[in-house]
Design a protein around this motif. Structure first.
Motif, short mmCIF file in Angstrom:
data_model
loop_
_atom_site.label_atom_id
_atom_site.label_comp_id
_atom_site.label_asym_id
_atom_site.label_seq_id
_atom_site.Cartn_x
_atom_site.Cartn_y
_atom_site.Cartn_z
N HIS A 1 2.86 35.35 -23.69
CA HIS A 1 4.04 35.42 -22.83
C HIS A 1 3.65 35.38 -21.35
CE1 HIS A 1 7.66 36.05 -25.22
NE2 HIS A 1 6.87 36.62 -26.12
N SER A 2 4.55 34.89 -20.53
CA SER A 2 4.35 34.95 -19.09
C SER A 2 4.37 36.42 -18.64
CB SER A 2 5.49 34.22 -18.38
OG SER A 2 5.52 34.61 -17.01
N HIS A 3 3.52 36.72 -17.68
CA HIS A 3 3.54 38.10 -17.15
C HIS A 3 4.77 38.32 -16.27
CE1 HIS A 3 1.60 35.76 -14.04
NE2 HIS A 3 1.66 36.76 -13.20
N ARG A 4 5.54 37.26 -16.02
CA ARG A 4 6.78 37.40 -15.26
C ARG A 4 8.01 37.38 -16.16
NH1 ARG A 4 4.39 39.00 -10.74
NH2 ARG A 4 2.77 37.60 -10.04
N TYR B 1 7.23 40.60 -21.58
CA TYR B 1 6.03 41.31 -21.10
C TYR B 1 6.42 42.42 -20.13
CZ TYR B 1 2.03 43.10 -18.95
OH TYR B 1 1.12 44.03 -18.50
N GLU B 2 7.36 42.14 -19.27
CA GLU B 2 7.74 43.14 -18.27
C GLU B 2 8.20 44.45 -18.93
OE1 GLU B 2 9.56 42.79 -13.85
OE2 GLU B 2 10.73 41.90 -15.46
N HIS C 1 5.07 46.32 -20.06
CA HIS C 1 4.39 46.82 -18.86
C HIS C 1 5.08 48.10 -18.37
CE1 HIS C 1 1.99 45.70 -15.19
NE2 HIS C 1 2.96 46.34 -14.54
N LEU D 1 1.79 43.91 -10.62
CA LEU D 1 1.99 42.52 -11.05
C LEU D 1 1.79 41.56 -9.87
CD1 LEU D 1 5.05 43.15 -13.37
CD2 LEU D 1 2.92 42.06 -14.11
N THR E 1 -2.04 38.13 -12.21
CA THR E 1 -1.87 38.30 -13.66
C THR E 1 -2.67 39.51 -14.13
OG1 THR E 1 -1.95 35.90 -13.70
CG2 THR E 1 -1.86 37.05 -15.83
N THR F 1 -2.73 41.47 -19.74
CA THR F 1 -1.49 41.81 -20.45
C THR F 1 -1.74 42.39 -21.84
OG1 THR F 1 -1.32 39.50 -21.17
CG2 THR F 1 -0.06 40.13 -19.21
N TYR G 1 -0.68 46.02 -23.19
CA TYR G 1 0.11 46.13 -24.41
C TYR G 1 -0.52 47.13 -25.40
CZ TYR G 1 1.27 44.90 -29.22
OH TYR G 1 1.59 44.98 -30.55
#
Ligand code: PLP
Length: 362
Positions: free
Chosen positions: A38-41, A45-46, A49, A236, A239, A242, A246
């Motif tokens: 997944h994108s960290h944005r 993912y958010e 996080h 953030l 990157t 992640t 998790y």
């Protein structure tokens, strides 16, 4: 078949945290991909996080004066990054010397300022078998900060009462005992911990920093090394690792599930008392160098009567399904790490092995 893992770090992780990762690996919450992909944005993912941050905040009862940050580079990078952010060539900082890791931290500080040894527990044999008493600390009220190592992973010593340092900010490397029990976070200006001992996998460092102390950091260093950069961007800015974050989320959720740090502390005390009990029962066979008041509940070190017996102990334990017992290369002997993922039953198995080993070889 999983072994009983007494590794010092990277160390064992709680089985439920790993099982959850296995279940979610290929398809994270119906998204058709793993969390790593997944994108960290992105919102998936958010959420992970922010959950990791809020779980850590809840478990440690982190006050609103402090903020959680996630960095990379290991605790070793923090040895350099703390002085880089806070020292100037003429500024001093007090270091409390309790082992190999404090020595490395002190060495890095010399690049940026004038660190001082405010206390040392080194003995005539150049080993550390205790932590300093409050009365031994020679603190400089003008120091920029005081640096300490809360648990000494290699020598098996631990501070059971944190030092009183007056108004000087207290910085602590808690890499090998963060989350072993509840602590009063407000006593610290800056806590850092590489995750791979007691919190998660390697690749991430957890930081809990007092916001006022953070704001005093230098602004003439590259952005990527300033703590304020991480704080302003909720860690953030670039990157983050992640998947490591998790996995920390899974471990933190497990701690909450089992009853939080009070429960964890109860288990850790039971584990340590069982193991030190076995050592003290056979004190001429299992020789523990650490003074009783400084014994670590996370890393227990001892020596058998000969090098050959140390080796036999490690190899017979391995046959019995127990690994990670060889001492650090600098100290030799045996080291048993009792981090949160090690269960009371695991320690009972080791203690019964130790009792039998004395019968056979003592
Ligand atoms: C393991 C350890 C370190 C070093 O951690 P890295 O992540 O390898 O840099 C530093 N301090 C303590 C107390 C440790 O146990």
């Amino acid at each position: 078949m999983r072994v009983i893992n007494f590794n010092a770090g990277p160390a064992g992780l709680p089985l439920p945290a790993l099982e959850r990762a296995r279940e979610e690996l290929l398809d994270f919450q119906g998204s058709g991909m793993s969390i790593m992909e997944h994108s960290h944005r992105g919102k998936e993912y958010e959420a992970v996080h922010n959950e990791a941050i809020s779980l850590l905040t809840e478990l440690l009862a982190i006050p609103p004066t402090h903020q959680v940050l996630f960095l990379q580079g290991g605790a070793s990078q923090q040895f350099a990054q703390v002085p880089m952010n806070y020292l100037t060539p003429e500024a001093s900082a007090d270091y409390l010397m309790t082992g190999v890791w404090s020595e490395k931290a002190l060495d890095e500080a010399r690049y940026y300022g004038k660190p001082r040894i405010a206390a040392t527990a080194i003995n005539k044999e150049k080993r550390y078998t205790r932590v300093p008493a409050q009365a031994e600390l020679q603190l400089d009220p003008a120091a920029t900060y005081v640096h300490m190592t809360s648990n000494n992973t290699i020598y098996g010593t631990q501070w059971h009462t944190f030092p009183e340092v007056g108004r000087v900010p207290l910085v602590a490397d808690m890499s090998s005992d963060l989350l072993w029990k509840p602590i009063d976070v407000s006593r610290f200006a800056f806590i850092y911990a590489g995750a791979q001992k007691n919190v998660g996998p390697s690749g991430i460092v957890l930081i809990v920093v007092d916001k006022e102390f953070m704001a005093r950091g230098r602004q003439d260093i590259p952005k990527i090394f300033r703590y304020t950069t991480y704080a302003e961007n909720n860690s953030l800015y670039n990157t983050p690792p992640t998947f490591a974050i998790y996995l920390c989320r899974n471990v933190l959720a497990w701690i909450k599930d089992v009853g939080g740090l009070k429960q964890i502390e109860q288990w850790n005390r039971e584990k340590g008392d069982l193991l030190y009990g076995a050592i003290d029962r056979h004190a001429d066979f299992y020789r523990a160098p650490v003074e009783k008041g400084s014994r670590s509940y996370m890393n227990v070190v001892f020596q058998l009567p000969t090098e050959a017996l140390n080796d036999t102990f490690v190899s017979e334990a391995k046959k019995a399904g127990m690994v990670g017992l060889k001492g650090h290369r600098s100290t030799g002997g045996i080291r048993v790490s009792l981090y949160n993922a090690v269960t009371v039953d695991n320690v009972k198995a080791l203690v019964s092995f130790m009792d039998q080993f004395v019968q056979k070889h003592g």
